[in-house]
Design an enzyme around this catalytic site. Structure first.
Site, PDB file in Angstrom:
ATOM      1  N   HIS A  70      34.213  27.451 -56.140  1.00 41.29           N
ATOM      2  CA  HIS A  70      35.069  26.588 -55.311  1.00 41.29           C
ATOM      3  C   HIS A  70      34.253  25.433 -54.723  1.00 41.29           C
ATOM      4  CE1 HIS A  70      38.726  26.480 -52.396  1.00 41.29           C
ATOM      5  NE2 HIS A  70      38.139  25.291 -52.423  1.00 41.29           N
ATOM      6  N   HIS A  72      34.110  20.876 -54.366  1.00 37.58           N
ATOM      7  CA  HIS A  72      34.765  19.578 -54.545  1.00 37.58           C
ATOM      8  C   HIS A  72      33.669  18.574 -54.902  1.00 37.58           C
ATOM      9  CE1 HIS A  72      38.562  21.093 -52.796  1.00 37.58           C
ATOM     10  NE2 HIS A  72      37.756  21.833 -52.062  1.00 37.58           N
ATOM     11  N   LEU A  73      33.718  18.055 -56.110  1.00 32.12           N
ATOM     12  CA  LEU A  73      32.660  17.126 -56.548  1.00 32.12           C
ATOM     13  C   LEU A  73      33.046  15.662 -56.344  1.00 32.12           C
ATOM     14  CD1 LEU A  73      31.285  18.888 -59.778  1.00 32.12           C
ATOM     15  CD2 LEU A  73      30.333  18.914 -57.460  1.00 32.12           C
ATOM     16  N   ARG A  74      34.302  15.417 -55.980  1.00 30.90           N
ATOM     17  CA  ARG A  74      34.788  14.081 -55.577  1.00 30.90           C
ATOM     18  C   ARG A  74      34.824  13.030 -56.684  1.00 30.90           C
ATOM     19  NH1 ARG A  74      37.153  16.460 -51.534  1.00 30.90           N
ATOM     20  NH2 ARG A  74      35.895  16.832 -49.679  1.00 30.90           N
ATOM     21  N   ASP A 161      44.347  23.326 -54.808  1.00 28.42           N
ATOM     22  CA  ASP A 161      43.549  23.469 -53.591  1.00 28.42           C
ATOM     23  C   ASP A 161      43.459  22.182 -52.777  1.00 28.42           C
ATOM     24  OD1 ASP A 161      41.784  25.060 -51.862  1.00 28.42           O
ATOM     25  OD2 ASP A 161      40.356  23.510 -52.411  1.00 28.42           O
ATOM     26  N   HIS A 241      39.235  30.922 -49.862  1.00 27.77           N
ATOM     27  CA  HIS A 241      38.780  30.818 -48.456  1.00 27.77           C
ATOM     28  C   HIS A 241      39.562  31.666 -47.433  1.00 27.77           C
ATOM     29  CE1 HIS A 241      41.870  27.710 -48.665  1.00 27.77           C
ATOM     30  NE2 HIS A 241      41.088  26.849 -49.276  1.00 27.77           N
ATOM     31  N   ASP A 314      33.265  26.336 -50.927  1.00 30.63           N
ATOM     32  CA  ASP A 314      34.243  25.289 -50.589  1.00 30.63           C
ATOM     33  C   ASP A 314      33.498  23.998 -50.223  1.00 30.63           C
ATOM     34  OD1 ASP A 314      36.598  23.948 -50.205  1.00 30.63           O
ATOM     35  OD2 ASP A 314      37.286  25.133 -48.495  1.00 30.63           O
TER      36      ASP A 314
HETATM   37 ZN   LIG Z   1      41.654  25.064 -49.973  1.00 27.37          ZN
END
Ligand SMILES: [Zn+2]
Length: 433
Positions: A70, A72-74, A161, A241, A314
């Site tokens: 999980h 976020h690489l943006r 997500d 999460h 996350d």
């Molecule tokens: Zn989330």
């Protein structure tokens, strides 16, 4: 950057080799050749091929490369926060050899084209990248995305997500439709009418600070719906999460009934409480929010007894533009790839989990749930390995953050335990020295 060694064999001697998938926790040595685990030795002297790079790891842990399911690489769309290159460098520095990246990029990853673009950028990066595709088109929760097309392009799971799937019928169809493609559905479980405008945990702290609260029940009610749909359709679901005691308890009871539910939590949910918001510090703003000591206790019980299957970070990079704002307006989320190991090792030191469980939570279980390689040191498997020094003391300062964004509530913390050598496909992607 990946340090290219042109397939030079690597020998790690004198390590504590921990590989729960094969029931191993024993001192020994590991030989990596041609990007694969080639041999495991216990006790006896071994002859390595000529030209082998030898590392005496002096009793440190030698374990399967960590897998963060999980992050976020943006990229695409918000490269000022993180790129696939910078995010995977942060991953390698934290001991991860693979990450699964969530689809809430700009554009949203709901198609073959975006998935293919991410995978093409990820080539030659410091960690393997497994894209997660969208549940719904544009992540809007209205119509299902094209799972077959995304699966063909390389997604390993689906999720909206960042936002919950509010429409229960759509979630039901997502569970049914995704089963044809063997794609795990990952749910961001949040009931928006209850969390609406909330910015921190609802309780004493939110009242004291005059900030609008997000009640625990906003998470729990949606987990209850999600597990009901999983039971009704007979399909697996994975809860992202998890942050509250009742969430852990709902998942535990559903597992006891045989429901195919799995779940993850993040290091901040077993490390920090809503007290961290005390000075309106936006580094303590995330969704779900930080909760109470009692919730932390329940999360730890869930990690220890198998209710929670995975520790995922996350990892949510945000620039100062997004975080240096008044609390109500600041973005949710913190970076986490570089602090997961010491924070999870705190659980080992205090006796909540043992070293084997640490490896399960951070490597073997995410590999199994996503259906990807790794998560084990079996001979013939990929040479994705991390050496962890469980006793290394360091202070996590801003100048040593590898991620492009520095939004961590753990800056200037004294940490204990660190990845000191990360190897992906037999190549060194991070070395502490
Ligand atoms: Zn989330």
């Amino acid at each position: 950057m990946v340090e290219s060694v042109n397939n030079t064999p690597i020998l790690l001697v004198n390590g504590r080799i921990i590989d729960p998938a094969n029931g191993i926790d024993q001192n020994g040595s590991l030989l990596l050749e041609n990007g694969r685990v080639s041999r495991l030795f216990f006790g006896k002297k071994l002859s390595a091929p000529r030209g082998t790079r030898k590392f005496d790891v002096g009793g440190k842990w030698v374990i399967p490369g960590l897998i963060d399911m999980h992050v976020h690489l943006r990229e695409p769309g918000e490269e000022y926060k993180e790129t696939i290159a910078s995010g995977t460098r942060a991953a390698a520095a934290g001991g991860f050899t693979a990450v699964a990246c969530m689809p809430n990029t700009k554009p949203f990853n709901d198609s073959w084209a975006v998935t293919a673009q991410i995978l093409s950028k990820a080539r030659n990066c410091s960690a393997k990248v497994y894209p997660v595709g969208a549940i719904s088109k544009f992540g809007r929760g209205e119509t299902l995305a094209e799972y077959g097309e995304m699966k063909e392009a390389g997604v390993v799971a689906i999720s909206d997500d960042g936002c919950p799937v509010e429409n229960s019928q759509l979630m039901r169809r997502a569970l049914e439709y995704s089963s044809h493609f063997k794609l795990l559905v990952i749910s961001h479980s949040e009931e928006k009418t209850l969390s609406h405008l909330g910015v921190m945990n609802e309780g004493y702290q939110s009242t004291r600070l005059g900030l609008r609260g997000i009640p625990r029940v906003a998470e729990e009610i949606m987990i209850y719906r999600d597990l009901s749909l999983a039971e009704y359709t007979g399909q697996p679901i994975h809860i992202a999460h998890v942050s509250t005691r009742e969430s852990v308890s709902l998942i535990r009871r559903a597992k006891e009934r045989g429901c195919k539910i799995t779940a993850e939590t993040a290091p901040h949910y077993f490390t920090l409480t809503d007290e961290a918001v005390d000075s309106y510090d936006t580094m303590a703003k995330m969704n779900p929010p930080l909760r109470s000591p009692d919730d932390i206790a329940a999360i730890k019980e869930g990690l220890a007894d198998g209710t929670l299957d995975v520790i995922a970070t996350d990892h949510a990079p945000h620039s100062t533009l997004d975080k240096d704002l008044e609390f109500d307006l600041a973005a949710n989320g913190i970076i986490g790839l570089e602090t997961a190991v010491p924070l999870a090792l705190n659980l080992v030191r205090e006796g909540t989990i043992d070293a084997t469980r640490f490896v399960e939570l951070l490597s073997s279980n995410p590999a199994r749930l996503l259906g990807v390689e790794g998560g084990t040191l079996r001979v013939g498997g990929p040479a994705d390995v991390v050496v962890i020094d469980p006793d290394k003391d360091f202070v996590y300062t801003e100048d040593q953050v590898v991620s492009k964004s520095k939004n961590s509530p753990f800056l200037d913390w004294h940490m204990r335990g660190k990845a000191v050598l990360t190897i992906k496909d037999g190549e060194i992607t991070y070395s502490d020295s």
